[in-house]
Design an enzyme around this catalytic site. Sequence first.
Site, PDB file in Angstrom:
ATOM      1  N   GLU A   1     -53.262  10.640 -19.356  1.00  0.00           N
ATOM      2  CA  GLU A   1     -53.970  10.747 -20.637  1.00  0.00           C
ATOM      3  C   GLU A   1     -53.636  12.030 -21.403  1.00  0.00           C
ATOM      4  O   GLU A   1     -53.975  12.158 -22.579  1.00  0.00           O
ATOM      5  CB  GLU A   1     -55.489  10.645 -20.398  1.00  0.00           C
TER       6      GLU A   1
ATOM      7  N   CYS B 140     -56.078  11.884 -10.826  1.00  0.00           N
ATOM      8  CA  CYS B 140     -56.316  13.201 -10.232  1.00  0.00           C
ATOM      9  C   CYS B 140     -57.614  13.187  -9.416  1.00  0.00           C
ATOM     10  O   CYS B 140     -57.657  12.600  -8.352  1.00  0.00           O
ATOM     11  CB  CYS B 140     -56.296  14.282 -11.309  1.00  0.00           C
TER      12      CYS B 140
ATOM     13  N   HIS C 195     -52.039  13.298 -14.712  1.00  0.00           N
ATOM     14  CA  HIS C 195     -52.921  13.005 -15.855  1.00  0.00           C
ATOM     15  C   HIS C 195     -52.148  12.264 -16.947  1.00  0.00           C
ATOM     16  O   HIS C 195     -51.633  12.887 -17.875  1.00  0.00           O
ATOM     17  CB  HIS C 195     -53.455  14.316 -16.449  1.00  0.00           C
TER      18      HIS C 195
END
EC number: 4.3.3.6
Length: 196
Positions: A172, A79, A170
């Site tokens: 994660e 991002c 994202h």
Amino acid sequence: MVKIGVLGLQGAVREHVKSVEASGAEAVVVKRIEQLEEIDGLILPGGESTTMRRLIDKYAFMEPLRTFAKSGKPMFGTCAGMILLAKTLIGYEEAHIGAMDITVERNAFGRQKDSFEAALSIEGVGEDFVGVFIRAPYVVEVADNVEVLSKHGDRMVAVRQNQFLAASFHPELTDDHRVTAYFVEMVKEAKMKKVV
């Protein structure tokens, strides 16, 4: 075991640390410039790119990050991290780290309220990866030596150029660690080449 740093100035730092550890590597939160020398790869987390740039400047991280990029050690930007790695940003005169031959548009999928999830097919990673997009940028243009790993519709959302990896989304923020594991493998391969 490879040691992967997560730039700890702002953004989804804890989540990246958890994902790196789940992928079988040691994670280090990088808050001091000298820590860059101790790591084998670096993740630039998602967050707010303007705030992140301000903090990078405040703590004099920009030149050390550019030096790290030139060292041959892998970097992964998610991002806002993708924005930091891009050589060209639409609507902006200068790049940040500028390590990847890509043109990126910020907030290309809209504002926070337009955040969404989408199933992605990612080259080298697999099918049905849930991409979490939050005010996400996307890649508008790539040089010939940049590999497009994933698209959402006709928009490029994951790209790789040599030791650099960038994603609009994202990875994660899910419990699926395949994208982080892909980066861990990149770091292992780069470290092996250094040893040889």
